[in-house]
Design a protein around this motif. Structure first.
Motif, PDB file in Angstrom:
ATOM      1  N   TYR A 104       0.825  -1.204   0.000  1.00 32.95           N
ATOM      2  CA  TYR A 104       0.000   0.000   0.000  1.00 32.95           C
ATOM      3  C   TYR A 104       0.863   1.259   0.000  1.00 32.95           C
ATOM      4  O   TYR A 104       0.603   2.211  -0.730  1.00 32.95           O
TER       5      TYR A 104
ATOM      6  N   PHE B 186       2.298   1.641  -3.318  1.00 32.64           N
ATOM      7  CA  PHE B 186       1.248   2.046  -4.255  1.00 32.64           C
ATOM      8  C   PHE B 186       0.969   3.542  -4.125  1.00 32.64           C
ATOM      9  O   PHE B 186       0.858   4.264  -5.111  1.00 32.64           O
ATOM     10  N   GLN B 187       0.890   4.020  -2.882  1.00 34.14           N
ATOM     11  CA  GLN B 187       0.643   5.444  -2.669  1.00 34.14           C
ATOM     12  C   GLN B 187       1.778   6.287  -3.242  1.00 34.14           C
ATOM     13  O   GLN B 187       1.554   7.346  -3.785  1.00 34.14           O
TER      14      GLN B 187
ATOM     15  N   GLY C   9       2.011   4.527  -7.394  1.00 36.84           N
ATOM     16  CA  GLY C   9       0.881   4.130  -8.219  1.00 36.84           C
ATOM     17  C   GLY C   9       1.014   2.722  -8.773  1.00 36.84           C
ATOM     18  O   GLY C   9       0.167   2.269  -9.527  1.00 36.84           O
TER      19      GLY C   9
ATOM     20  N   LEU D 222       1.438  -1.497  -8.217  1.00 31.10           N
ATOM     21  CA  LEU D 222       1.134  -2.554  -7.262  1.00 31.10           C
ATOM     22  C   LEU D 222       2.017  -3.763  -7.540  1.00 31.10           C
ATOM     23  O   LEU D 222       1.753  -4.520  -8.482  1.00 31.10           O
TER      24      LEU D 222
ATOM     25  N   LEU E 202      -4.140 -10.590  -6.405  1.00 28.51           N
ATOM     26  CA  LEU E 202      -2.840 -10.410  -5.744  1.00 28.51           C
ATOM     27  C   LEU E 202      -1.932  -9.607  -6.674  1.00 28.51           C
ATOM     28  O   LEU E 202      -2.129  -9.582  -7.887  1.00 28.51           O
TER      29      LEU E 202
ATOM     30  N   GLU F 241       1.559  -8.441  -8.630  1.00 34.65           N
ATOM     31  CA  GLU F 241       2.588  -9.136  -9.392  1.00 34.65           C
ATOM     32  C   GLU F 241       3.827  -9.328  -8.510  1.00 34.65           C
ATOM     33  O   GLU F 241       4.210  -8.430  -7.750  1.00 34.65           O
TER      34      GLU F 241
ATOM     35  N   PHE G 271      14.112  -5.466  -7.539  1.00 32.19           N
ATOM     36  CA  PHE G 271      13.301  -4.802  -8.559  1.00 32.19           C
ATOM     37  C   PHE G 271      13.379  -3.278  -8.387  1.00 32.19           C
ATOM     38  O   PHE G 271      13.150  -2.763  -7.289  1.00 32.19           O
TER      39      PHE G 271
ATOM     40  N   GLU H 167      12.085  -0.924 -10.933  1.00 26.59           N
ATOM     41  CA  GLU H 167      11.315  -0.190 -11.954  1.00 26.59           C
ATOM     42  C   GLU H 167      10.164   0.593 -11.350  1.00 26.59           C
ATOM     43  O   GLU H 167       9.144   0.823 -11.992  1.00 26.59           O
TER      44      GLU H 167
ATOM     45  N   LYS I 159       5.766   9.171  -7.742  1.00 25.51           N
ATOM     46  CA  LYS I 159       4.905  10.195  -8.335  1.00 25.51           C
ATOM     47  C   LYS I 159       5.610  11.543  -8.229  1.00 25.51           C
ATOM     48  O   LYS I 159       6.346  11.789  -7.268  1.00 25.51           O
TER      49      LYS I 159
ATOM     50  N   GLU J 290       4.661  14.403  -7.365  1.00 24.43           N
ATOM     51  CA  GLU J 290       4.398  15.156  -6.140  1.00 24.43           C
ATOM     52  C   GLU J 290       5.399  14.780  -5.038  1.00 24.43           C
ATOM     53  O   GLU J 290       5.819  15.628  -4.254  1.00 24.43           O
ATOM     54  N   TYR J 291       5.771  13.507  -5.011  1.00 23.81           N
ATOM     55  CA  TYR J 291       6.670  13.068  -3.941  1.00 23.81           C
ATOM     56  C   TYR J 291       8.122  13.387  -4.264  1.00 23.81           C
ATOM     57  O   TYR J 291       8.908  13.670  -3.360  1.00 23.81           O
TER      58      TYR J 291
ATOM     59  N   LEU K 247       8.143  16.787  -3.023  1.00 23.32           N
ATOM     60  CA  LEU K 247       8.038  16.858  -1.566  1.00 23.32           C
ATOM     61  C   LEU K 247       9.357  16.445  -0.902  1.00 23.32           C
ATOM     62  O   LEU K 247       9.782  17.028   0.085  1.00 23.32           O
TER      63      LEU K 247
END
Lengths: 504, 290
Positions: free
Chosen positions: A162, A165-166, A169, A171, A206, A208, A214, A216, A220, A222-223, A226
């Motif tokens: 999570y 993902f945040q 973007g 998963l 589920l 990948e 890894f 890749e 984002k 914005e981060y 930030l």
């Protein structure tokens, strides 16, 4: 100067650290978040609060903790294992995350353990069939939520997925985290159909699975802003905290083992093969396809010292739990090994390895009229170590253990370290890097970036700075205690069942 | 002098009586709702009472403080041998989430009333060995009985003192019996239960039972955050959830999270998350990479 930023998302807090290219700690920040208990046997966390805390700690390290001459070249992530978070197709959490300590699935775990399918799933996935396992948690959800809800879940992910993902973007889940879900085939490194089928989840629910190096992932924009990061900074997925702590303790080859006593505890070994225990007492997690981390977890580590300190020790708002435990340790130093024949079974929270019985409980046995509080303190510490020893002893049926490396807040205290050396009858080492999980993450990143050729070579850079030698006479004395300890742990199980029924 | 008519002179003192029971009475003391803000002080004997479903054994000098919705009584409705004194108070406002307004008769500062409300609504208070409070209850009783000059003023003062002593005793118990992590956990629950409350550090410190300076330092070393930043963190985390999971307007979310303006909310949200609340609601949610 280039540096690696490690983000270790633990149970109680996130630690964000900067390491230089020789894996020396440069700076660190942390932020804590709570665990909620909607029911006594349930443990949940708020994914948004954890995410915000990660952002806050990262931002404060990158914007304030590091001076200009340190240039972050990579971010790498470690996290607690076994959390489960359902999200919808927009990536929005459908409820709080259920974490490793949650026990709601005990019936589902028992049912599966008694089933032949359970044995097959355990052998394929390496995760013990216990309520901690996301597989078991999924079974619980299947049994306790409407099928329509279960179907609506876009993905079942971990807290680590999570957070990633945040931030990106994307998963994805690394081999190491995936291997602690009870759903990954740890021999083929893909999702295990039998486990998925039993849990009632589709493969598409589920993430990948990718290797731990890894990279890749793309932050984002914005981060990037930030955090004020150079756009070339690599985002490496990393592994689970347990596997990283083993690597960070310098343990990647046979013959070595780590003993961790934080709030819980574990004995872990590394090897190129899994441990095949017919009684399903050990976990086998994946660090890389060539390195498995195997071992046994205990529920009753430092949390037992903390319980003692809170209930029977010096306590108060102005004392840190740590200080209070520190006082107890000083008290225990004044009692000879064996606590005057007072023996403690530390199973306050039921036990995972080696008993795997949620219904065992704690006990002080052998109390006589001369015992003082300090004997109880000493017995409490020794009881926790006897339990760790009982895991280590079983592991030695499968692996030769020559060197023991200690980590975690409580195992590294001088008194505890000496007791461990004496109980095991082996020298124990404490490393120069106390935070093994973050160090492990840094070593992994540095290896991926080509600074170390292989993980075993990276692990060699971890140096032990303190060694505690066992005392032969004390060891012999402790050997008599550990025998009694193991007998009593077996013998009392039936009576504990009866007592637990009265504790409900 | 005749006892004064209390319902006229002190209308907010709804009940004041001493119960002395010399034989076990079956069916006389069932579990029931308190209905008012209530103090019960045990004087003699031993009582097995259920308070909000939790069994307690109460001895002389133990005091129970109840909110109107709290339930108290004996599980088998038995009234045991002994005596106790109780008073029930009318309040202008005492709500489940902890806002308390005692009324014009009280001289307690608004912020003090707020803290009292928070502590009371957090659960029924059962304080053992609290002689001071019992003595104060008896003072109220004798003032009311004698009706001497100034008894109204005196009674109001003593009621205020009841509250002050209760909060102080609780603070002291907190600091003796709990370590910081437990106390902080309880505070955190209170924060979450009323995020829209205009919390101050002083208020949080009192609830934990520490001075503001010591509290701030302790929270920092415990959580890595200052108290206010920790609170903002909880507020923004809840806002993130509501923005994504509900259709509530951003202004409503801001107000419910205790931000006095949507501008202030927006700035804080952006500073912490990198997005404004509006962007976060609309944020593209890219599908999984295939």
């Amino acid at each position: 100067m280039d540096c690696i930023i490690t983000i270790d998302i633990g149970t109680a807090q996130v630690k964000v650290s900067a390491f230089d290219t020789s894996a020396r700690l440069v700076a660190a920040r942390r932020g804590a978040y709570p665990t909620f208990h909607p029911q006594p046997d349930q443990s949940e966390q708020d994914p948004e609060q954890i995410f915000l805390t990660v952002l806050y700690a990262l931002k404060s390290l990158l914007n304030e903790g590091l001076d200009r001459k340190h240039r972050p070249i990579a971010l790498i992530f470690g996290a607690s294992m076994h959390s489960l978070l359902p999200i919808d197709k927009h990536g929005v959490p459908l409820r709080n995350a259920v974490i490793w300590a949650d026990n709601r699935g005990h019936n589902e775990a028992d049912a599966l353990r008694q089933h032949l399918l359970g044995q097959e799933i355990y052998e394929a996935t390496g995760t013990p069939l216990h309520p901690m396992s996301p597989l078991v948690k999924l079974c619980w959800f299947k049994n306790h939520t409407p099928a329509s809800w279960f179907e609506r879940v876009y993905k079942f992910i971990s807290i680590k997925e999570y957070i990633l993902f945040q931030l990106t973007g994307q998963l994805v889940i690394d081999h190491s985290m995936a291997s602690a879900t009870g759903l990954l085939n740890i021999h083929q490194f893909g999702w295990e159909q039998k486990a998925l089928h039993h849990a009632g989840v589709r493969m598409s629910q589920l993430s990948e699975v990718v290797p731990i190096h890894f990279d890749e992932l793309k932050l984002k924009k914005e981060y990037v802003r930030l955090f004020r990061l150079p756009s070339s900074t690599k985002i490496i997925i990393g592994a689970s905290d347990g596997c990283l702590a083993t690597l960070g303790a310098g343990v990647v080859k046979e013959g070595d083992a780590t003993i961790t006593i934080g709030s819980s505890g574990a004995v872990r070994v590394a090897g190129s093969e899994v441990i095949k225990d017919p009684h399903q007492r050990f976990f086998n997690y994946v660090l890389t396809p060539d390195i498995y981390i195997s071992g046994g977890p205990t529920n009753n580590g430092g949390v037992v010292f903390e319980w003692f300190a809170q209930q029977l020790g010096a306590s108060g708002l102005f004392l840190d739990l740590e200080q209070s435990v520190e006082q107890l340790l000083r008290e225990a130093e004044r009692v000879p090994a064996g606590a005057g024949g007072l023996l403690f079974l530390p199973y306050l929270l039921g036990e995972r390895a080696p008993l795997w019985n949620a219904n065992v409980r704690g006990a002080y046995i052998g109390t006589n009229i001369t015992h003082e509080r300090k004997h109880f303190v000493r017995a409490t510490i020794e009881g926790v170590v006897y339990e760790i020893h009982s895991i280590g002893k079983l592991l030695q049926q499968y692996r030769n253990i020559e060197n023991l490396y200690l980590n975690g807040n409580y195992a590294t205290r001088p008194l505890v370290a000496q007791i461990i050396a004496d109980v095991f009858g082996k020298a124990v080492h404490i490393n120069d890097q106390h935070d093994s999980a973050s160090t492990g993450a840094a070593l992994l990143a540095l290896t991926h970036l080509g600074i170390y050729p292989t993980l075993p070579e990276a692990a060699q850079t971890v140096r032990s700075v303190e060694t505690y030698q066992p005392d032969a006479v004390t060891h012999e004395r402790y050997a008599r205690f550990t025998q009694i300890f193991e007998r009593l742990s077996q013998k009392l199980q039936e009576d504990f069942d009866a007592l637990v029924a009265l504790q409900a | 002098m005749n006892p004064p008519n209390l319902s006229e002179s002190i209308p907010h003192l709804l009940e004041l009586h001493r119960l002395k029971n010399q034989t076990v009475q079956l069916g006389a003391w069932p579990v029931r709702v308190s209905e008012h803000l209530r103090f019960v002080g045990i004087l003699e004997g031993k009582f097995n009472w259920q308070i909000e479903g939790v069994p307690y054994i109460l001895y002389p000098n133990d005091v129970v403080v109840l909110c109107p919705w709290h339930r108290i009584g004996n599980e088998t409705a038995t009234l045991e041998i002994g005596s106790f004194i109780e008073i029930a108070l009318q309040t202008n406002k005492l709500e489940f989430e902890g806002s308390l307004q005692l009324g014009a008769w009280s001289a307690l500062a608004e912020i003090d009333q707020r803290i009292i409300g928070k502590l009371l609504s957090n659960g029924p208070l059962v304080i053992s060995h609290f002689k001071t409070l019992n003595e104060l209850l008896q003072t109220i009783e004798s003032e009311a009985k004698n009706g001497a000059f100034g008894h109204q003023t005196r009674i109001n003062q003593v009621i205020d003192q009841l509250f002050i002593e209760t909060v102080r005793q609780l603070s002291q118990q907190q600091s003796q019996r709990r370590d910081f992590s437990q106390a902080f956990g309880e505070l955190e629950k209170m924060l979450r239960d009323s995020l829209d409350h205009p919390w101050t550090v002083e208020e949080m410190a009192t609830i934990v039972g520490m001075s503001t300076t010591a509290f701030t330092e302790k929270v920092k070393s415990y959580s890595g955050f200052s108290p206010i930043n920790y609170l903002i963190n909880i507020r923004i985390a809840e806002a993130m959830r509501q923005i994504r999971q509900t259709d509530k307007s951003l202004t409503d979310i801001a107000l419910d999270m205790g931000f006095y303006s949507s501008q202030h909310f927006s700035t804080t949200f952006k500073k912490l998350t990198g997005y404004t609340p509006g962007q976060y609601r609309k944020a593209p949610r890219p599908p999984e990479r295939e």
